[in-house]
Design a protein around this motif. Sequence first.
Motif, PDB file in Angstrom:
ATOM      1  N   HIS A 290       0.846  -1.191   0.000  1.00  0.00           N
ATOM      2  CA  HIS A 290       0.000   0.000   0.000  1.00  0.00           C
ATOM      3  C   HIS A 290       0.879   1.238   0.000  1.00  0.00           C
ATOM      4  N   TYR A 291       0.333   2.302  -0.556  1.00  0.00           N
ATOM      5  CA  TYR A 291       0.987   3.600  -0.463  1.00  0.00           C
ATOM      6  C   TYR A 291      -0.085   4.676  -0.513  1.00  0.00           C
ATOM      7  N   ALA A 292       0.288   5.857  -0.093  1.00  0.00           N
ATOM      8  CA  ALA A 292      -0.665   6.970  -0.049  1.00  0.00           C
ATOM      9  C   ALA A 292      -1.088   7.325  -1.471  1.00  0.00           C
ATOM     10  N   PRO A 293      -2.373   7.383  -1.764  1.00  0.00           N
ATOM     11  CA  PRO A 293      -2.795   7.727  -3.125  1.00  0.00           C
ATOM     12  C   PRO A 293      -2.404   9.150  -3.472  1.00  0.00           C
ATOM     13  N   THR A 294      -2.097   9.347  -4.744  1.00  0.00           N
ATOM     14  CA  THR A 294      -1.720  10.678  -5.194  1.00  0.00           C
ATOM     15  C   THR A 294      -2.912  11.630  -5.094  1.00  0.00           C
ATOM     16  N   GLN A 295      -2.624  12.852  -4.735  1.00  0.00           N
ATOM     17  CA  GLN A 295      -3.681  13.837  -4.583  1.00  0.00           C
ATOM     18  C   GLN A 295      -4.240  14.215  -5.944  1.00  0.00           C
ATOM     19  N   THR A 296      -5.545  14.166  -6.075  1.00  0.00           N
ATOM     20  CA  THR A 296      -6.181  14.491  -7.346  1.00  0.00           C
ATOM     21  C   THR A 296      -6.092  15.987  -7.608  1.00  0.00           C
TER      22      THR A 296
END
Length: 543
Positions: A290-296
Amino acid sequence: MGGLRSLAKPFVATGPSGVAVRTRLKHLPLQDEKVLGLVGAHLGSLASKDLKARCADGLEHSADTWAVRKRELTAVSSSRWAGSITKATHDQWALARRCQSAHIQGLEAGIATIAHRLSLPVGERGSKKTPGGYRSRQEWHAKTRRLHVLEDRLAAEQGDREAGIVHVVRGGKRLARTRHHLDTAQLTEYRWRQQWDAERWFLAADGESGKRYGNETIRVSPQGEVSIRLPAPLADLANAKHGRYVLAARVSFPHRGQEWADRVEANRAVAYRIHYDVTRGRWYLTASWHYAPTQTIPLQAALAEGVIGVDTNADHLAAWRLDVHGNPIGTPRRFFYDLSGTAQHRDAQVRHALTRLLNWAKTCGVTAIAVEDLDFGAEKTREKHGRKKRFRQLLSGMPTGKLRARLTSMADHTGIAIIAVDPAYTSRWGAQHWQRPLTSKNRTTTRHDAAAVAIGRRAQGHPIRRRTAPPHDDRSDRRGHRTVQARPEVPGREGTRPRIPGPRTRCVPPGCGANAGDQNAQHRSGRSAEHASWQQDSLPLSL
Protein backbone atom coordinates in the motif's frame (compact mmCIF):
# COMPACT_ATOMS: atom_id res chain seq x y z
CA MET A 1 -37.51 17.43 -20.40
CA GLY A 2 -39.29 16.86 -17.12
CA GLY A 3 -38.92 13.09 -17.50
CA LEU A 4 -35.13 13.18 -17.71
CA ARG A 5 -33.22 12.21 -14.62
CA SER A 6 -30.82 14.62 -12.97
CA LEU A 7 -27.19 14.33 -14.04
CA ALA A 8 -24.32 13.85 -11.61
CA LYS A 9 -21.41 16.26 -11.83
CA PRO A 10 -18.14 15.02 -13.35
CA PHE A 11 -15.30 14.32 -10.95
CA VAL A 12 -11.65 13.37 -11.10
CA ALA A 13 -11.23 9.69 -10.18
CA THR A 14 -8.89 9.01 -7.29
CA GLY A 15 -5.66 7.20 -7.96
CA PRO A 16 -4.82 3.67 -6.75
CA SER A 17 -3.87 3.05 -3.14
CA GLY A 18 -1.82 -0.09 -3.72
CA VAL A 19 0.05 -2.13 -6.25
CA ALA A 20 0.68 -5.82 -6.93
CA VAL A 21 3.44 -7.29 -9.11
CA ARG A 22 4.01 -10.93 -9.99
CA THR A 23 7.00 -12.96 -11.00
CA ARG A 24 7.72 -16.63 -11.61
CA LEU A 25 9.61 -19.00 -9.33
CA LYS A 26 11.75 -20.68 -11.97
CA HIS A 27 13.71 -23.93 -11.83
CA LEU A 28 12.37 -25.12 -8.48
CA PRO A 29 13.71 -28.56 -7.51
CA LEU A 30 11.28 -31.29 -6.53
CA GLN A 31 12.14 -30.89 -2.85
CA ASP A 32 11.15 -27.21 -2.91
CA GLU A 33 7.88 -28.00 -4.66
CA LYS A 34 7.16 -30.72 -2.11
CA VAL A 35 7.78 -28.38 0.82
CA LEU A 36 5.62 -25.64 -0.70
CA GLY A 37 2.81 -28.15 -1.26
CA LEU A 38 3.00 -29.43 2.32
CA VAL A 39 3.01 -25.92 3.79
CA GLY A 40 0.17 -24.78 1.52
CA ALA A 41 -1.98 -27.82 2.30
CA HIS A 42 -1.42 -27.51 6.06
CA LEU A 43 -2.19 -23.80 6.20
CA GLY A 44 -5.09 -24.28 3.79
CA SER A 45 -6.75 -26.75 6.14
CA LEU A 46 -6.32 -24.27 8.98
CA ALA A 47 -7.82 -21.50 6.85
CA SER A 48 -10.84 -23.69 6.04
CA LYS A 49 -11.46 -24.45 9.71
CA ASP A 50 -11.07 -20.80 10.65
CA LEU A 51 -13.50 -19.69 7.94
CA LYS A 52 -16.02 -22.26 9.15
CA ALA A 53 -15.68 -20.94 12.71
CA ARG A 54 -16.07 -17.34 11.54
CA CYS A 55 -19.21 -18.16 9.55
CA ALA A 56 -20.63 -19.96 12.59
CA ASP A 57 -20.10 -16.83 14.72
CA GLY A 58 -22.13 -14.75 12.29
CA LEU A 59 -23.13 -11.38 13.72
CA GLU A 60 -21.93 -12.45 17.19
CA HIS A 61 -18.31 -11.99 16.16
CA SER A 62 -16.21 -9.89 18.53
CA ALA A 63 -12.60 -9.21 19.44
CA ASP A 64 -12.75 -11.95 22.07
CA THR A 65 -13.87 -14.64 19.62
CA TRP A 66 -11.18 -13.49 17.19
CA ALA A 67 -8.53 -13.76 19.91
CA VAL A 68 -9.64 -17.30 20.73
CA ARG A 69 -9.41 -18.36 17.09
CA LYS A 70 -5.99 -16.79 16.68
CA ARG A 71 -4.60 -18.52 19.77
CA GLU A 72 -5.80 -21.88 18.48
CA LEU A 73 -4.14 -21.26 15.10
CA THR A 74 -0.90 -20.05 16.67
CA ALA A 75 -0.37 -23.36 18.43
CA VAL A 76 -0.33 -25.27 15.11
CA SER A 77 1.41 -22.66 12.91
CA SER A 78 2.89 -19.41 14.23
CA SER A 79 1.63 -16.06 15.46
CA ARG A 80 2.14 -14.33 12.12
CA TRP A 81 0.67 -17.17 10.09
CA ALA A 82 -2.36 -17.07 12.40
CA GLY A 83 -2.71 -13.32 11.87
CA SER A 84 -2.63 -13.70 8.09
CA ILE A 85 -5.19 -16.50 8.14
CA THR A 86 -7.64 -14.67 10.39
CA LYS A 87 -7.33 -11.46 8.35
CA ALA A 88 -8.02 -13.37 5.13
CA THR A 89 -11.00 -14.99 6.80
CA HIS A 90 -12.47 -11.64 7.84
CA ASP A 91 -11.99 -10.24 4.34
CA GLN A 92 -13.68 -13.29 2.81
CA TRP A 93 -16.64 -13.05 5.16
CA ALA A 94 -17.07 -9.33 4.47
CA LEU A 95 -16.92 -9.98 0.71
CA ALA A 96 -19.57 -12.67 1.05
CA ARG A 97 -21.82 -10.22 2.90
CA ARG A 98 -21.47 -7.64 0.13
CA CYS A 99 -22.24 -10.25 -2.51
CA GLN A 100 -25.25 -11.37 -0.51
CA SER A 101 -26.56 -7.80 -0.42
CA ALA A 102 -26.08 -7.43 -4.18
CA HIS A 103 -27.90 -10.73 -4.76
CA ILE A 104 -30.84 -9.54 -2.66
CA GLN A 105 -31.04 -6.32 -4.66
CA GLY A 106 -31.02 -8.31 -7.89
CA LEU A 107 -33.84 -10.55 -6.65
CA GLU A 108 -35.89 -7.54 -5.62
CA ALA A 109 -35.40 -5.90 -9.02
CA GLY A 110 -36.40 -9.13 -10.80
CA ILE A 111 -39.51 -9.56 -8.67
CA ALA A 112 -40.59 -5.96 -9.29
CA THR A 113 -40.14 -6.34 -13.06
CA ILE A 114 -42.06 -9.62 -13.25
CA ALA A 115 -44.86 -8.30 -11.04
CA HIS A 116 -45.21 -5.22 -13.26
CA ARG A 117 -45.35 -7.22 -16.46
CA LEU A 118 -47.84 -9.70 -14.99
CA SER A 119 -50.15 -6.82 -14.07
CA LEU A 120 -50.39 -5.74 -17.71
CA PRO A 121 -52.65 -7.39 -20.29
CA VAL A 122 -51.08 -10.10 -22.42
CA GLY A 123 -49.54 -8.66 -25.57
CA GLU A 124 -49.52 -5.02 -24.45
CA ARG A 125 -46.60 -3.12 -25.92
CA GLY A 126 -44.05 -1.46 -23.70
CA SER A 127 -41.99 1.67 -24.03
CA LYS A 128 -38.30 2.49 -23.89
CA LYS A 129 -38.49 3.03 -20.13
CA THR A 130 -40.90 0.31 -19.01
CA PRO A 131 -41.47 -3.19 -20.43
CA GLY A 132 -44.86 -4.28 -21.66
CA GLY A 133 -46.93 -7.36 -20.98
CA TYR A 134 -45.87 -10.88 -21.85
CA ARG A 135 -46.40 -12.16 -25.37
CA SER A 136 -48.60 -15.17 -24.68
CA ARG A 137 -50.58 -16.86 -21.96
CA GLN A 138 -47.99 -19.64 -21.83
CA GLU A 139 -45.20 -17.17 -21.08
CA TRP A 140 -47.43 -15.38 -18.57
CA HIS A 141 -48.02 -18.67 -16.74
CA ALA A 142 -44.30 -19.57 -16.75
CA LYS A 143 -43.38 -16.16 -15.34
CA THR A 144 -45.99 -16.57 -12.63
CA ARG A 145 -44.22 -19.71 -11.46
CA ARG A 146 -40.83 -17.98 -11.70
CA LEU A 147 -42.17 -15.13 -9.55
CA HIS A 148 -42.95 -17.58 -6.75
CA VAL A 149 -39.48 -19.12 -7.07
CA LEU A 150 -37.79 -15.72 -6.81
CA GLU A 151 -39.94 -14.74 -3.84
CA ASP A 152 -38.91 -17.93 -2.03
CA ARG A 153 -35.24 -17.25 -2.80
CA LEU A 154 -35.57 -13.68 -1.59
CA ALA A 155 -37.17 -14.77 1.66
CA ALA A 156 -34.38 -17.29 2.25
CA GLU A 157 -31.63 -14.75 1.45
CA GLN A 158 -33.18 -12.10 3.66
CA GLY A 159 -33.48 -14.62 6.50
CA ASP A 160 -29.81 -15.57 6.11
CA ARG A 161 -28.75 -11.94 6.09
CA GLU A 162 -30.69 -11.11 9.22
CA ALA A 163 -29.13 -14.12 10.95
CA GLY A 164 -25.64 -13.29 9.67
CA ILE A 165 -25.34 -16.51 7.63
CA VAL A 166 -23.15 -16.50 4.52
CA HIS A 167 -22.18 -19.32 2.19
CA VAL A 168 -18.54 -19.43 1.03
CA VAL A 169 -16.75 -22.09 -1.00
CA ARG A 170 -12.98 -22.10 -0.54
CA GLY A 171 -11.57 -22.89 -3.94
CA GLY A 172 -14.45 -21.33 -5.84
CA LYS A 173 -18.03 -22.38 -6.50
CA ARG A 174 -17.43 -22.66 -10.22
CA LEU A 175 -14.57 -25.12 -9.77
CA ALA A 176 -16.63 -27.09 -7.26
CA ARG A 177 -19.47 -27.45 -9.76
CA THR A 178 -17.03 -28.47 -12.48
CA ARG A 179 -16.53 -31.73 -10.55
CA HIS A 180 -19.95 -32.87 -11.81
CA HIS A 181 -19.21 -31.95 -15.45
CA LEU A 182 -15.69 -33.23 -16.06
CA ASP A 183 -16.43 -34.31 -19.63
CA THR A 184 -17.69 -30.85 -20.58
CA ALA A 185 -14.66 -29.22 -18.94
CA GLN A 186 -12.33 -31.78 -20.60
CA LEU A 187 -10.75 -32.68 -17.25
CA THR A 188 -9.95 -35.94 -15.58
CA GLU A 189 -10.79 -36.49 -11.94
CA TYR A 190 -7.09 -36.46 -11.03
CA ARG A 191 -6.51 -33.19 -12.90
CA TRP A 192 -9.54 -31.60 -11.27
CA ARG A 193 -8.37 -32.73 -7.85
CA GLN A 194 -4.99 -31.07 -8.47
CA GLN A 195 -6.67 -27.75 -9.32
CA TRP A 196 -9.04 -28.04 -6.36
CA ASP A 197 -6.22 -28.68 -3.88
CA ALA A 198 -4.04 -25.90 -5.30
CA GLU A 199 -6.86 -23.37 -5.06
CA ARG A 200 -7.48 -24.28 -1.42
CA TRP A 201 -3.83 -23.94 -0.39
CA PHE A 202 -2.88 -20.94 1.72
CA LEU A 203 0.54 -19.38 1.14
CA ALA A 204 0.03 -15.68 1.82
CA ALA A 205 1.70 -13.48 4.44
CA ASP A 206 0.98 -9.87 5.35
CA GLY A 207 3.83 -7.40 5.48
CA GLU A 208 5.08 -5.67 8.61
CA SER A 209 7.01 -2.41 8.57
CA GLY A 210 10.16 -2.31 10.67
CA LYS A 211 10.89 -6.01 10.24
CA ARG A 212 13.68 -7.33 8.08
CA TYR A 213 12.82 -6.79 4.39
CA GLY A 214 9.25 -5.90 5.36
CA ASN A 215 8.01 -9.44 6.04
CA GLU A 216 8.98 -12.03 8.66
CA THR A 217 6.93 -14.94 7.29
CA ILE A 218 7.69 -14.92 3.55
CA ARG A 219 10.91 -12.99 3.18
CA VAL A 220 12.47 -11.89 -0.12
CA SER A 221 15.87 -10.24 0.03
CA PRO A 222 16.98 -7.50 -2.41
CA GLN A 223 19.13 -10.16 -4.10
CA GLY A 224 16.02 -12.26 -4.79
CA GLU A 225 16.45 -14.97 -2.14
CA VAL A 226 13.07 -16.35 -1.00
CA SER A 227 12.69 -17.94 2.44
CA ILE A 228 9.60 -19.12 4.31
CA ARG A 229 8.99 -19.46 8.02
CA LEU A 230 7.67 -23.02 8.38
CA PRO A 231 4.68 -23.80 10.62
CA ALA A 232 5.44 -25.57 13.87
CA PRO A 233 4.39 -29.11 12.72
CA LEU A 234 6.69 -28.82 9.65
CA ALA A 235 9.72 -27.30 11.39
CA ASP A 236 11.79 -30.45 10.75
CA LEU A 237 11.85 -29.58 7.02
CA ALA A 238 13.84 -26.39 7.64
CA ASN A 239 17.17 -25.96 5.83
CA ALA A 240 18.13 -22.64 7.50
CA LYS A 241 18.20 -21.12 10.96
CA HIS A 242 15.12 -20.24 13.03
CA GLY A 243 12.86 -22.78 11.32
CA ARG A 244 13.09 -21.24 7.85
CA TYR A 245 13.22 -22.89 4.46
CA VAL A 246 15.17 -21.15 1.68
CA LEU A 247 14.09 -21.83 -1.89
CA ALA A 248 16.68 -22.55 -4.54
CA ALA A 249 15.09 -20.13 -7.02
CA ARG A 250 16.05 -16.46 -7.21
CA VAL A 251 13.39 -13.97 -8.20
CA SER A 252 13.24 -10.50 -9.70
CA PHE A 253 10.34 -8.21 -10.54
CA PRO A 254 10.61 -6.77 -14.06
CA HIS A 255 7.63 -4.48 -13.43
CA ARG A 256 8.11 -1.89 -10.63
CA GLY A 257 11.23 -3.75 -9.57
CA GLN A 258 13.04 -0.63 -8.41
CA GLU A 259 10.05 0.48 -6.36
CA TRP A 260 9.89 -2.95 -4.73
CA ALA A 261 13.64 -2.93 -4.02
CA ASP A 262 13.42 0.50 -2.37
CA ARG A 263 10.70 -0.73 -0.02
CA VAL A 264 12.55 -3.93 0.84
CA GLU A 265 15.82 -2.17 1.57
CA ALA A 266 13.97 0.33 3.78
CA ASN A 267 12.22 -2.53 5.68
CA ARG A 268 8.79 -1.28 4.67
CA ALA A 269 5.82 -3.65 4.64
CA VAL A 270 5.43 -5.90 1.59
CA ALA A 271 2.84 -8.70 1.44
CA TYR A 272 3.60 -11.88 -0.53
CA ARG A 273 1.51 -14.70 -1.97
CA ILE A 274 2.78 -17.93 -3.54
CA HIS A 275 0.46 -19.57 -6.04
CA TYR A 276 0.70 -22.74 -8.13
CA ASP A 277 -0.83 -22.78 -11.61
CA VAL A 278 -1.76 -26.40 -12.27
CA THR A 279 -2.56 -25.85 -15.95
CA ARG A 280 0.90 -24.47 -16.72
CA GLY A 281 2.74 -26.33 -13.98
CA ARG A 282 4.38 -23.12 -12.72
CA TRP A 283 4.86 -21.44 -9.35
CA TYR A 284 4.35 -17.69 -9.03
CA LEU A 285 5.20 -15.12 -6.37
CA THR A 286 3.07 -11.98 -6.02
CA ALA A 287 4.26 -8.95 -4.05
CA SER A 288 1.85 -6.20 -3.01
CA TRP A 289 2.01 -3.08 -0.89
CA HIS A 290 0.00 0.00 0.00
CA TYR A 291 0.99 3.60 -0.46
CA ALA A 292 -0.66 6.97 -0.05
CA PRO A 293 -2.80 7.73 -3.12
CA THR A 294 -1.72 10.68 -5.19
CA GLN A 295 -3.68 13.84 -4.58
CA THR A 296 -6.18 14.49 -7.35
CA ILE A 297 -5.76 17.73 -9.23
CA PRO A 298 -8.68 20.16 -9.58
CA LEU A 299 -11.06 19.51 -12.43
CA GLN A 300 -10.35 22.80 -14.20
CA ALA A 301 -6.59 22.25 -14.00
CA ALA A 302 -6.97 18.80 -15.56
CA LEU A 303 -8.98 20.27 -18.44
CA ALA A 304 -6.51 23.09 -19.16
CA GLU A 305 -5.18 21.36 -22.30
CA GLY A 306 -8.45 19.91 -23.48
CA VAL A 307 -9.79 16.42 -22.97
CA ILE A 308 -10.12 13.08 -24.73
CA GLY A 309 -13.62 11.62 -24.56
CA VAL A 310 -13.79 7.82 -24.52
CA ASP A 311 -16.87 5.71 -25.22
CA THR A 312 -16.69 2.09 -24.04
CA ASN A 313 -18.08 -0.57 -26.35
CA ALA A 314 -18.14 -4.34 -26.59
CA ASP A 315 -15.13 -4.60 -28.90
CA HIS A 316 -13.38 -1.22 -28.92
CA LEU A 317 -12.85 2.13 -27.25
CA ALA A 318 -14.01 5.09 -29.35
CA ALA A 319 -12.00 8.23 -28.53
CA TRP A 320 -11.97 11.80 -29.81
CA ARG A 321 -9.85 14.74 -28.72
CA LEU A 322 -11.59 18.02 -27.82
CA ASP A 323 -10.08 21.46 -27.32
CA VAL A 324 -10.78 23.63 -24.28
CA HIS A 325 -13.98 24.96 -25.90
CA GLY A 326 -15.41 21.50 -26.60
CA ASN A 327 -14.61 21.41 -30.34
CA PRO A 328 -13.54 18.01 -31.77
CA ILE A 329 -9.98 18.12 -33.11
CA GLY A 330 -8.54 15.84 -35.74
CA THR A 331 -10.04 12.45 -36.45
CA PRO A 332 -11.55 9.92 -34.05
CA ARG A 333 -9.47 7.02 -32.83
CA ARG A 334 -10.60 3.47 -32.12
CA PHE A 335 -8.71 1.03 -29.90
CA PHE A 336 -9.93 -2.50 -30.50
CA TYR A 337 -9.80 -5.51 -28.17
CA ASP A 338 -11.07 -9.08 -28.20
CA LEU A 339 -13.04 -10.16 -25.14
CA SER A 340 -13.29 -13.83 -26.07
CA GLY A 341 -11.27 -16.54 -24.41
CA THR A 342 -9.99 -16.80 -20.86
CA ALA A 343 -10.07 -14.08 -18.21
CA GLN A 344 -6.31 -13.57 -18.54
CA HIS A 345 -6.66 -13.03 -22.29
CA ARG A 346 -9.51 -10.55 -21.84
CA ASP A 347 -7.57 -8.65 -19.19
CA ALA A 348 -4.50 -8.48 -21.41
CA GLN A 349 -6.58 -7.20 -24.33
CA VAL A 350 -8.03 -4.40 -22.20
CA ARG A 351 -4.56 -3.47 -20.89
CA HIS A 352 -3.16 -3.25 -24.42
CA ALA A 353 -6.04 -1.03 -25.56
CA LEU A 354 -5.62 1.28 -22.57
CA THR A 355 -1.87 1.44 -23.16
CA ARG A 356 -2.44 2.63 -26.73
CA LEU A 357 -4.99 5.16 -25.49
CA LEU A 358 -2.58 6.60 -22.89
CA ASN A 359 0.28 6.76 -25.40
CA TRP A 360 -1.94 8.70 -27.79
CA ALA A 361 -2.99 11.07 -25.00
CA LYS A 362 0.65 11.76 -24.13
CA THR A 363 1.43 12.39 -27.80
CA CYS A 364 -1.41 14.92 -28.02
CA GLY A 365 -0.32 16.67 -24.82
CA VAL A 366 -3.72 16.18 -23.20
CA THR A 367 -3.79 15.77 -19.41
CA ALA A 368 -7.36 14.48 -19.00
CA ILE A 369 -9.35 11.50 -20.28
CA ALA A 370 -13.12 11.41 -19.76
CA VAL A 371 -14.91 8.07 -19.37
CA GLU A 372 -18.42 7.11 -18.39
CA ASP A 373 -19.11 6.04 -14.83
CA LEU A 374 -20.92 2.91 -16.01
CA ASP A 375 -22.41 0.08 -13.98
CA PHE A 376 -24.52 -2.54 -15.75
CA GLY A 377 -25.17 -4.55 -12.59
CA ALA A 378 -28.93 -3.98 -12.73
CA GLU A 379 -29.18 -3.86 -16.53
CA LYS A 380 -28.32 -7.44 -17.54
CA THR A 381 -31.02 -9.42 -15.74
CA ARG A 382 -33.16 -11.84 -17.73
CA GLU A 383 -36.32 -10.31 -16.24
CA LYS A 384 -35.57 -6.88 -17.71
CA HIS A 385 -34.53 -7.91 -21.22
CA GLY A 386 -36.46 -11.16 -21.51
CA ARG A 387 -35.46 -13.16 -24.59
CA LYS A 388 -32.62 -10.78 -25.53
CA LYS A 389 -29.94 -13.23 -24.45
CA ARG A 390 -27.32 -11.92 -26.86
CA PHE A 391 -27.92 -8.38 -25.63
CA ARG A 392 -27.49 -9.48 -22.02
CA GLN A 393 -24.29 -11.29 -22.98
CA LEU A 394 -23.13 -8.13 -24.72
CA LEU A 395 -23.63 -6.08 -21.55
CA SER A 396 -21.96 -8.74 -19.43
CA GLY A 397 -18.94 -8.81 -21.72
CA MET A 398 -18.31 -5.07 -21.69
CA PRO A 399 -15.40 -4.31 -19.33
CA THR A 400 -17.16 -1.43 -17.57
CA GLY A 401 -16.62 -2.63 -14.02
CA LYS A 402 -12.83 -2.73 -14.09
CA LEU A 403 -12.05 -0.37 -16.95
CA ARG A 404 -12.09 2.87 -14.95
CA ALA A 405 -10.12 1.35 -12.08
CA ARG A 406 -7.50 -0.13 -14.42
CA LEU A 407 -7.30 3.04 -16.49
CA THR A 408 -6.86 5.13 -13.34
CA SER A 409 -4.13 2.80 -12.12
CA MET A 410 -2.27 2.83 -15.44
CA ALA A 411 -2.56 6.63 -15.78
CA ASP A 412 -1.38 7.30 -12.23
CA HIS A 413 2.29 7.75 -13.20
CA THR A 414 1.68 9.45 -16.54
CA GLY A 415 0.28 12.73 -15.21
CA ILE A 416 -3.06 12.11 -16.92
CA ALA A 417 -6.22 12.57 -14.87
CA ILE A 418 -9.26 10.32 -15.35
CA ILE A 419 -12.59 12.15 -15.23
CA ALA A 420 -15.76 10.14 -14.62
CA VAL A 421 -18.98 11.54 -16.03
CA ASP A 422 -22.63 10.59 -15.81
CA PRO A 423 -23.43 8.19 -18.69
CA ALA A 424 -27.05 9.30 -19.10
CA TYR A 425 -28.09 10.07 -22.70
CA THR A 426 -24.53 10.41 -24.03
CA SER A 427 -25.05 7.98 -26.92
CA ARG A 428 -28.48 9.33 -27.83
CA TRP A 429 -27.63 13.03 -27.64
CA GLY A 430 -24.21 12.55 -29.18
CA ALA A 431 -25.73 10.89 -32.23
CA GLN A 432 -28.47 13.52 -32.40
CA HIS A 433 -26.23 16.58 -32.30
CA TRP A 434 -22.78 15.45 -33.52
CA GLN A 435 -22.93 12.41 -35.79
CA ARG A 436 -24.21 14.16 -38.92
CA PRO A 437 -22.17 17.41 -38.61
CA LEU A 438 -18.96 15.42 -38.13
CA THR A 439 -19.61 13.14 -41.12
CA SER A 440 -18.00 14.09 -44.44
CA LYS A 441 -17.10 12.47 -47.73
CA ASN A 442 -13.77 11.33 -46.33
CA ARG A 443 -14.95 10.33 -42.85
CA THR A 444 -17.86 8.29 -41.56
CA THR A 445 -18.70 9.18 -37.98
CA THR A 446 -20.34 6.43 -35.96
CA ARG A 447 -22.65 6.76 -32.98
CA HIS A 448 -19.77 5.70 -30.76
CA ASP A 449 -17.55 8.50 -32.07
CA ALA A 450 -20.33 11.01 -31.48
CA ALA A 451 -20.84 9.61 -27.97
CA ALA A 452 -17.12 10.18 -27.26
CA VAL A 453 -17.59 13.86 -28.16
CA ALA A 454 -20.63 14.05 -25.87
CA ILE A 455 -18.67 12.47 -23.01
CA GLY A 456 -15.80 14.91 -23.43
CA ARG A 457 -18.11 17.94 -23.53
CA ARG A 458 -19.94 16.78 -20.42
CA ALA A 459 -16.61 16.46 -18.59
CA GLN A 460 -15.77 20.05 -19.59
CA GLY A 461 -19.11 21.35 -18.34
CA HIS A 462 -20.39 22.19 -21.83
CA PRO A 463 -23.86 21.10 -22.91
CA ILE A 464 -23.85 18.30 -25.44
CA ARG A 465 -26.00 20.33 -27.80
CA ARG A 466 -23.93 22.09 -30.48
CA ARG A 467 -25.75 25.44 -30.52
CA THR A 468 -28.85 27.10 -29.19
CA ALA A 469 -31.68 27.23 -31.72
CA PRO A 470 -32.82 30.73 -32.77
CA PRO A 471 -36.06 31.95 -31.19
CA HIS A 472 -39.05 31.33 -33.40
CA ASP A 473 -40.74 34.70 -32.91
CA ASP A 474 -37.70 36.94 -33.20
CA ARG A 475 -34.60 36.79 -35.40
CA SER A 476 -32.66 39.52 -33.60
CA ASP A 477 -29.82 39.02 -31.14
CA ARG A 478 -31.37 40.81 -28.18
CA ARG A 479 -32.11 37.50 -26.48
CA GLY A 480 -28.43 36.75 -26.28
CA HIS A 481 -25.75 35.01 -28.27
CA ARG A 482 -27.01 32.04 -30.28
CA THR A 483 -24.11 29.69 -29.61
CA VAL A 484 -23.29 27.84 -26.38
CA GLN A 485 -19.82 26.88 -27.54
CA ALA A 486 -18.00 29.64 -25.63
CA ARG A 487 -18.51 30.99 -22.14
CA PRO A 488 -19.66 34.60 -21.62
CA GLU A 489 -16.25 35.71 -20.33
CA VAL A 490 -14.33 34.49 -23.40
CA PRO A 491 -12.91 37.47 -25.39
CA GLY A 492 -14.30 37.80 -28.88
CA ARG A 493 -17.36 35.72 -28.14
CA GLU A 494 -19.66 38.28 -29.75
CA GLY A 495 -17.23 39.08 -32.57
CA THR A 496 -18.13 38.92 -36.22
CA ARG A 497 -17.41 35.98 -38.44
CA PRO A 498 -14.42 36.29 -40.80
CA ARG A 499 -15.03 38.06 -44.09
CA ILE A 500 -15.38 35.55 -46.92
CA PRO A 501 -14.60 36.73 -50.45
CA GLY A 502 -16.80 35.61 -53.27
CA PRO A 503 -20.24 36.14 -54.72
CA ARG A 504 -23.33 36.35 -52.57
CA THR A 505 -26.95 35.85 -53.46
CA ARG A 506 -27.78 39.30 -52.09
CA CYS A 507 -27.10 42.52 -53.88
CA VAL A 508 -24.90 43.92 -51.11
CA PRO A 509 -21.26 42.82 -51.54
CA PRO A 510 -19.71 40.88 -48.67
CA GLY A 511 -18.49 43.06 -45.83
CA CYS A 512 -20.56 46.10 -46.90
CA GLY A 513 -23.49 47.70 -45.18
CA ALA A 514 -24.07 49.14 -41.77
CA ASN A 515 -25.24 45.87 -40.25
CA ALA A 516 -22.92 43.54 -42.11
CA GLY A 517 -21.10 42.45 -38.97
CA ASP A 518 -24.28 41.73 -37.04
CA GLN A 519 -25.81 39.86 -39.98
CA ASN A 520 -22.77 37.63 -40.34
CA ALA A 521 -22.96 36.80 -36.64
CA GLN A 522 -26.59 35.75 -37.01
CA HIS A 523 -27.74 32.38 -38.29
CA ARG A 524 -29.89 33.75 -41.08
CA SER A 525 -30.66 32.01 -44.31
CA GLY A 526 -28.17 32.81 -47.03
CA ARG A 527 -25.68 34.51 -44.70
CA SER A 528 -22.07 33.57 -44.25
CA ALA A 529 -22.81 32.02 -40.86
CA GLU A 530 -24.37 29.08 -42.65
CA HIS A 531 -21.72 28.67 -45.34
CA ALA A 532 -19.47 25.67 -44.86
CA SER A 533 -16.55 27.06 -46.83
CA TRP A 534 -15.11 29.43 -44.22
CA GLN A 535 -12.38 28.24 -41.87
CA GLN A 536 -12.80 28.71 -38.14
CA ASP A 537 -10.23 31.06 -36.61
CA SER A 538 -8.75 30.93 -33.14
CA LEU A 539 -11.89 32.38 -31.59
CA PRO A 540 -13.88 29.78 -29.61
CA LEU A 541 -16.88 29.70 -31.93
CA SER A 542 -19.09 26.68 -32.54
CA LEU A 543 -18.95 24.45 -35.52
